[in-house]
Design a protein around this motif. Sequence first.
Motif, PDB file in Angstrom:
ATOM      1  N   ILE A 292       0.830  -1.208   0.000  1.00 12.18           N
ATOM      2  CA  ILE A 292       0.000   0.000   0.000  1.00 12.18           C
ATOM      3  C   ILE A 292       0.860   1.252   0.000  1.00 12.18           C
ATOM      4  CG2 ILE A 292      -1.605   1.339   1.417  1.00 12.18           C
ATOM      5  CD1 ILE A 292      -2.914  -1.318   2.197  1.00 12.18           C
ATOM      6  N   LEU A 293       1.953   1.241   0.721  1.00 10.58           N
ATOM      7  CA  LEU A 293       2.826   2.409   0.779  1.00 10.58           C
ATOM      8  C   LEU A 293       3.913   2.397  -0.289  1.00 10.58           C
ATOM      9  CD1 LEU A 293       3.313   2.708   4.641  1.00 10.58           C
ATOM     10  CD2 LEU A 293       1.780   4.013   3.175  1.00 10.58           C
TER      11      LEU A 293
ATOM     12  N   ILE B 141       5.741   4.926  -7.864  1.00 14.78           N
ATOM     13  CA  ILE B 141       5.129   5.643  -8.980  1.00 14.78           C
ATOM     14  C   ILE B 141       5.443   7.137  -8.893  1.00 14.78           C
ATOM     15  CG2 ILE B 141       2.907   6.339  -9.980  1.00 14.78           C
ATOM     16  CD1 ILE B 141       1.889   3.521  -9.268  1.00 14.78           C
ATOM     17  N   ALA B 142       5.366   7.706  -7.687  1.00 17.82           N
ATOM     18  CA  ALA B 142       5.670   9.127  -7.521  1.00 17.82           C
ATOM     19  C   ALA B 142       7.132   9.416  -7.855  1.00 17.82           C
ATOM     20  CB  ALA B 142       5.359   9.555  -6.095  1.00 17.82           C
TER      21      ALA B 142
ATOM     22  N   ALA C  80      11.153  11.603 -11.623  1.00 23.89           N
ATOM     23  CA  ALA C  80      12.364  11.376 -12.406  1.00 23.89           C
ATOM     24  C   ALA C  80      12.200  11.866 -13.840  1.00 23.89           C
ATOM     25  CB  ALA C  80      12.720   9.887 -12.395  1.00 23.89           C
ATOM     26  N   PHE C  81      10.990  11.776 -14.380  1.00 24.01           N
ATOM     27  CA  PHE C  81      10.766  12.237 -15.745  1.00 24.01           C
ATOM     28  C   PHE C  81      10.362  13.704 -15.801  1.00 24.01           C
ATOM     29  CE2 PHE C  81      10.460   7.672 -16.437  1.00 24.01           C
ATOM     30  CZ  PHE C  81      11.222   7.555 -17.591  1.00 24.01           C
ATOM     31  N   ALA C  82       9.758  14.229 -14.740  1.00 25.07           N
ATOM     32  CA  ALA C  82       9.286  15.616 -14.757  1.00 25.07           C
ATOM     33  C   ALA C  82      10.374  16.602 -14.374  1.00 25.07           C
ATOM     34  CB  ALA C  82       8.095  15.763 -13.814  1.00 25.07           C
ATOM     35  N   ALA C  83      11.303  16.226 -13.530  1.00 20.14           N
ATOM     36  CA  ALA C  83      12.324  17.160 -13.049  1.00 20.14           C
ATOM     37  C   ALA C  83      13.193  17.718 -14.174  1.00 20.14           C
ATOM     38  CB  ALA C  83      13.177  16.496 -11.977  1.00 20.14           C
TER      39      ALA C  83
END
Length: 58
Positions: free
Chosen positions: A15-16, A22-23, A28-31
């Motif tokens: 759950i954690l 995913i976050a 990693a792709f947005a930064a």
Amino acid sequence: MNTTSTNPRVLLGAILGIPTVIALMLLAFAAPALHSGAKDLPWRSAVPRPPSRRSPGC
């Protein structure tokens, strides 16, 4: 035999852990996109220049 019981630690880890992974992948792709791009370029208009004279057919 009860096969539906799951260890609570495994369930809590899933759950954690899955949303955390995913976050991190999204970050990693947005930064790099946040820190890249065109900088210090002159601003130009994309409008074509008006004709210097009228064409003979008009």
